[in-house]
Write an enzyme that holds these catalytic residues in place. Structure first.
Site, PDB file in Angstrom:
ATOM      1  CD  GLU A 165       5.425   6.205  -4.750  1.00 13.67           C
ATOM      2  OE1 GLU A 165       5.679   4.604  -3.821  1.00 13.67           O
ATOM      3  OE2 GLU A 165       6.699   6.804  -4.049  1.00 13.67           O
ATOM      4  CD  GLU A 192      -2.161  -3.260  -8.501  1.00 12.64           C
ATOM      5  OE1 GLU A 192      -1.658  -3.020  -9.367  1.00 12.64           O
ATOM      6  OE2 GLU A 192      -2.019  -2.494  -7.581  1.00 12.64           O
ATOM      7  CB  CYS A 231      -1.618   1.754  -5.363  1.00 11.36           C
ATOM      8  SG  CYS A 231      -1.405   3.214  -4.687  1.00 11.36           S
TER       9      CYS A 231
END
Ligand code: NAP
Ligand code: MG
Length: 493
Positions: free
Chosen positions: A263, A396, A297
């Site tokens: 993940e 990110e 996330c």
């Protein structure tokens, strides 16, 4: 400011100081080394925890293996395993004030937000407690001379490696399904936030989980994490974290071909069409990107706005953002806390500089908040005039930084939404049902929220497309990640 007093249990826990749980016993690292745990709201040291390394991982894996091979957990009556898992959920619930404060001082998240997360972690155990009694094999079609069936069996020893943004939820999402499907676990929490995972290991024992079925080893990623990922006697690694480390986990898994679930990161699009309810969309988009100081996330960091409402929407988004109070984790009124560490503070502020130098326009925030002392506070920051090829739209940041990108119509919105290496989540705001479903189908991401954002439920599977990872956690799909099937052929002739 309504400062919350630390509970006696919390002070006692950090003063002990906390130890790891291996084979049902509280232990220090074999090297006796420790590392400091820091409160991000103040920059002060809270306590120290064991710096577990390869030899401690070896001990934890051996304990997990023993507990798996002698079937002390997987061999229990399914209803008994249900009771124990449910009890862990109840113990988490009962200890919410303590766990929420531990989470708040360790991670910097506001204590009210932390309370909700503790509830969610308990909920994961309560949800997965239903699975031991509902995990079936199958009977296969055959002629009268054969009886063929499949058993659904656990994998064995599962290693969990987790990030610091939702420490107890992440621990629950790894431990609860692994146990529900009969596995034993070794968990390595993030070095920035080890406290609630250490407490959870104690609660698992208190609930009746047999010794060795749940082990928690604190330590650094390159030491304890890498040793777990590479360990020859680990059957599966379930990892949540950055895409870069995910790649290393996958490489390390090649040695014994262990299964992996990854993940990973995201750069999720949050699309606002002109026909959306603007008040709801601006508030929802604001929460979608700034919740937990943007350290999520699935954060909707790319806010794609239809041209005709661009200026009005940005104004409304800025208004919603300014109404949220930045403050320390133990202040009851704080809507947003600091970022997790000095390192993260540096990373986030340098991305704000990058955004400016790329030519994007800061419409609110844009600085470290220095009026709150030495804590790692960053003002929630919104950039407008962002192009999707800018670094602040592609990389990110994992902090409170949003990038607003103008789009012309549905087709361009889908194209821009998908123009990223990630595919974790997305949100779309519109009052047009057909448009909502068209976009939901067009977006390459594991989750699409329509007229909402940031929702999770243990019954709803979760995971990424593209470089946001593979495998699904939660819901019925998690069964695939924690079990394997065995076909049994019986000759009846
Ligand atoms: P990270 O740096 O990738 O670390 C995650 C975990 O991996 C930590 O426990 C870390 O240990 C460990 N680790 C580091 N290097 C390792 C190595 N070589 N071998 C084995 N383990 C290693 O991520 P983070 O900074 O903690 O968290 C932020 C990232 O997580 C973001 O990219 C975010 O998107 C992602 N995330 C994804 C999800 C999802 O479900 N998809 C959810 C939450 C967060 P140490 O901390 O001790 O170094
Ligand atoms: Mg900390």
């Amino acid at each position: 400011m309504a400062q919350v007093e630390l509970l006696a249990e919390v002070t006692k826990f950090i003063e002990r100081p906390p130890k790891m749980t291996i084979g049902g016993t509280a232990v220090e690292a074999k090297s006796s080394r420790t590392f400091d745990v820091i409160d991000p709201s103040t920059g002060d040291k809270l306590t120290e925890v064991p710096r577990g390394a390869a030899e401690d991982i070896d001990a934890a894996v051996a304990a997990a293996r023993e507990s798996f091979d002698d079937r002390r957990w997987s061999g229990l009556r399914p209803g008994k395993r249900t009771d124990i898992l449910y009890k862990i959920g109840e113990l988490i619930k009962r200890n919410t004030p303590e766990l929420a404060q531990l989470e708040a001082i360790d991670s910097g998240k506001p204590v009210n937000l932390a309370s909700g997360e503790i509830w969610a972690a308990g909920e994961a155990f309560r949800y997965f407690s239903g699975w031991p009694t509902k995990t079936f094999g199958e009977t296969n079609p055959s002629d009268d001379n054969m009886f063929i069936y499949s058993l659904r069996e656990p994998l064995g020893v599962c290693g969990g490696i987790i990030p610091w943004n939702f420490p107890l939820i992440m621990a629950a999402w790894k431990i609860a399904p692994a146990l529900a499907f009969g596995n034993s676990v070794v968990l390595k929490p993030a070095e920035q936030t080890p406290l609630t995972a250490l407490r959870l290991a104690e609660l698992c024992l208190e609930a009746g989980v047999p010794e060795g079925a749940v082990n928690v080893v604190t330590g650094l990623g390159e030491e304890a994490g890498a040793a777990l990922a590479a360990h020859d006697d680990v059957d599966k690694i379930t990892f949540t974290g950055s895409t870069g480390v995910g790649r290393k986990i996958l490489e390390a898994s090649a040695g014994n071909l262990k299964r992996t679930t990854l993940e990973l990161g995201g750069k999720s699009p949050n699309i606002v069409f002109a026909d959306a309810n603007l008040r709801r969309a601006s508030k929802g988009s604001m929460m979608g990107v700034f919740l937990n100081s943007g350290q999520v996330c699935t954060a909707g960091t790319r806010i794609l706005v239809e041209k005709s409402i661009h200026d009005e929407f940005v104004e409304s988004l800025v208004g919603a953002t300014r109404s949220m109070k930045l403050g320390p984790a133990l202040d009851d009124d704080s809507g947003m806390g600091p970022v997790v560490s000095a390192e993260q503070l540096e990373r986030v502020t340098s991305y704000i500089d990058i955004g400016r130098s790329e030519g994007a326009r800061v419409v609110t925030g844009g600085e470290r908040a220095t009026d709150l002392g030495d804590g790692y506070f960053v003002q929630p920051t919104i950039f407008a005039g962002v192009r999707n090829d800018m670094r602040i739209a592609q990389e990110e940041i994992f902090g409170p930084v949003a990038a607003v990108i103008e789009v012309a119509d549905v087709d361009e919105a889908i194209a821009v939404a998908n123009d990223t290496m990630y595919g974790l989540a997305s949100a779309v705001w519109t009052s047009d049902v057909s448009k909502a479903h068209k976009v939901a189908r067009g977006i390459k991401a594991g989750t699409v929220w329509v007229n909402t954002a940031g929702l999770y439920d243990p019954s709803v599977s979760f995971g990424g497309y593209k470089q946001s990872g593979f495998g699904r956690e939660l819901g019925k799909h998690s069964m695939e990640g924690y079990t394997q099937t065995k076909s049994v052929w019986v000759n009846l002739r």
